[in-house]
Enzyme design. Structure first.
Site, short mmCIF file in Angstrom:
data_model
loop_
_atom_site.label_atom_id
_atom_site.label_comp_id
_atom_site.label_asym_id
_atom_site.label_seq_id
_atom_site.Cartn_x
_atom_site.Cartn_y
_atom_site.Cartn_z
N CYS A 160 -6.66 -28.23 11.86
CA CYS A 160 -7.95 -28.82 12.28
C CYS A 160 -7.40 -30.41 11.91
CB CYS A 160 -8.93 -28.40 11.12
SG CYS A 160 -9.97 -26.92 11.80
N ASP B 49 -7.97 -7.67 1.32
CA ASP B 49 -7.18 -7.70 2.25
C ASP B 49 -7.81 -7.01 3.54
OD1 ASP B 49 -5.46 -5.08 3.58
OD2 ASP B 49 -6.75 -4.72 1.56
N HIS C 213 -5.49 -21.27 10.75
CA HIS C 213 -6.91 -21.83 10.57
C HIS C 213 -7.48 -20.63 9.96
CE1 HIS C 213 -10.92 -23.48 11.17
NE2 HIS C 213 -11.12 -22.31 11.57
N ASP D 21 0.74 -1.30 -0.08
CA ASP D 21 0.04 0.09 0.14
C ASP D 21 0.81 1.16 -0.01
OD1 ASP D 21 0.97 0.12 2.47
OD2 ASP D 21 -1.02 -0.42 3.37
N CYS E 285 -13.37 -28.29 8.09
CA CYS E 285 -11.96 -27.71 7.76
C CYS E 285 -10.91 -28.52 7.48
CB CYS E 285 -11.70 -26.50 8.68
SG CYS E 285 -10.15 -25.57 8.19
N CYS F 133 -7.56 -27.70 7.09
CA CYS F 133 -6.45 -26.99 7.39
C CYS F 133 -5.39 -27.72 8.27
CB CYS F 133 -6.77 -25.63 7.90
SG CYS F 133 -7.01 -25.47 9.86
#
Length: 372
Positions: free
Chosen positions: A313, A270, A339, A90, A308, A310
Site C-alpha cells: 500500500c 492460522d 497486503h 501440525d 494500511c 504495508c
C-alpha cells in the site's frame, strides 16, 4: 516454552509466548507455510516486511516431499528455510484425512495414500512426532482423529476416545524422547475434538487438559458448520482449557472469526485464507473486501486500503494491482499476499492493544462499524 498472561479484558487475553527461537505476542495469527514456504513470499518478506514471529508448516506435505529426513539433514526447518523464528507444525492428520479418498483411521493410527504417487503410508502418534523431531519445529501438534461434520454421536464418541488414547501415547513418548535428549526445545500441543456437541467437547477437553501438554488446541471446527455454531462451541470449550497455557483454534478463519474468537479467549490462529484469497483477487481491508480484478480499479490511483501502511500500500495503487492480476504477472501474488497477511497481523496486533487498554468491546464495535 515460557507463557505469561499480560492482560485480560473479559475472556479476551493478551499473552506472551517465548520459544527457543522467538517471542510471540498474542493474540497471534500464524501465516501458513505448507511446504516450508508461505506461497509467493520469501524469508525477507516474512521477517522484514511482515515482522512475523511464527509461521505454520505442514507435517504431511514435508514428510512426502522433500522428506523429513532431508529437512533434518539440511539443518531442520530453521536451517533449511533460513527463517530463524518459530515454526508450528501440525500433525498431518487433517491432510491424511482430507486429501485422500482412501484414507482410513483405525485404533492405532491413520492409513493413507500419498496424493503425489499413490504410495501407502501409516501415521501413528509416535510416527508423527518422529517426523516433527526431524523438522525441528518449536510447537508440534499431536495426531488426532478428525471427524467430518455433521457426524453421528457414535462417530464423535469414537473420535474423542481415539484422540484421548493417542494423546496419552503422544505425551508419554515425547517425555521419554526428551529424557534421551530428543526434542528438548520442542513443545507439544494436544487437540480437543468433539464436533459441535457440547458433551463430547467437555469430555475431550477434561481428559486432555489433565495431561502434561504445553498447550491446547481446538480442532474439528470451521469445516462447514455455521459460524454461530462454531463460536458457541469455542465459547463453551475455552473455560475447560487451562488458564496458564496457550489456546489455539486451528484453521480459522475470516477477520470476523478472529475478532469473535479472540473475544472468547483464543490466543492463536492460522488459516490459508489471506494468501489463498490474495492469489484469487480478493484483498482484505479495514472497510471490507476488495475484488481487485474488477474493471472499476483500472484507473484507481488509491492504495488498496488508505488506512494500511504495508509494503504494497505504501508503493502501489489499486490500478497497478488490477493490471498485474489481469496480466497474470507473478509479482501480483507477492504484493497481494503481503497486503492480506499484513492486514491479518495488524488486526490481531490492534486487538491485543485493545485488550491491554481494557477497551476490546470498543475495538470490536469499531471493527464492525467500518465494515457495515
Amino acid at each position: 516454552m515460557i507463557f505469561n498472561i499480560d492482560a485480560t479484558d473479559g475472556p479476551a487475553r493478551a499473552c506472551t509466548l517465548k520459544t527457543a527461537h522467538s517471542t510471540i505476542k498474542t493474540p497471534v495469527f500464524m501465516p501458513v507455510g505448507t511446504s516450508a514456504t508461505v506461497k509467493a513470499l520469501d524469508t525477507t518478506d516474512l521477517t522484514e516486511h511482515l515482522k512475523t514471529e511464527i509461521i505454520l508448516a505442514n507435517t504431511y506435505h514435508l514428510y512426502l516431499k522433500p522428506g523429513d529426513t532431508t529437512v533434518a539433514a539440511m539443518g531442520k526447518l530453521h536451517g533449511f528455510t533460513g527463517y530463524d523464528r518459530s515454526f508450528l507444525t501440525d500433525s498431518g492428520g487433517f491432510q491424511a484425512f482430507s486429501l485422500s479418498e482412501t484414507s482410513m483411521a483405525d485404533d492405532n493410527g491413520i492409513l493413507f495414500r500419498s496424493h503425489i504417487d499413490g504410495s501407502k503410508h501409516y501415521f501413528t502418534p509416535s510416527k508423527v512426532l518422529d517426523i516433527q523431531y526431524n523438522l525441528g519445529s518449536d510447537i508440534m501438534m499431536i495426531l488426532d482423529d478428525l471427524v467430518a461434520l455433521p457426524a453421528t454421536k457414535e462417530r464423535l464418541a469414537l473420535s474423542v476416545d481415539r484422540t484421548t488414547r493417542w494423546a496419552e501415547e503422544s505425551i508419554t513418548y515425547h517425555r521419554f524422547k526428551q529424557e534421551l535428549g530428543v526434542g528438548t526445545e520442542q513443545n507439544i500441543f494436544a487437540i480437543i475434538q468433539g464436533g459441535t456437541d457440547r458433551e463430547f467437547r467437555r469430555i475431550s477437553a477434561e481428559a486432555l487438559c489433565e495431561m502434561d501438554f504445553d498447550g491446547f488446541a481446538i480442532g474439528g471446527l470451521s469445516v462447514g458448520e455455521e459460524n454461530s455454531l462454531m463460536y458457541d462451541t469455542v465459547e463453551f470449550t475455552t473455560p475447560f482449557m487451562p488458564h496458564e497455557r496457550p489456546r489455539y483454534l486451528m484453521g480459522v478463519g475470516t477477520p470476523e472469526d478472529l475478532v469473535e474468537n479472540i473475544q472468547r479467549g483464543v490466543d492463536m490462529f492460522d488459516c490459508v485464507m489471506p494468501t489463498r484469497n490474495a492469489r484469487n483477487g480478493t484483498l482484505f481491508t479495514s472497510f471490507g473486501k476488495v475484488n481487485i480484478k474488477s474493471a472499476r480499479y483500472k484507473r484507481d490511483d488509491n492504495p488498496i486500503d488508505p488506512e494500511c501502511d504495508c509494503y504494497t500500500c505504501r508503493r502501489y495503487t489499486r490500478a497497478y494491482l488490477c493490471h498485474l492480476y489481469r496480466a497474470k504477472e507473478l509479482t501480483y501474488f507477492r504484493l497481494a499476499s503481503i497486503h492480506n497477511l499484513h492486514y491479518y497481523l495488524t488486526l490481531v496486533k490492534k486487538a491485543r492493544e485493545a485488550i491491554v487498554d481494557g477497551r476490546f468491546a470498543e475495538f470490536k464495535r469499531e471493527f464492525y462499524l467500518k465494515r457495515s
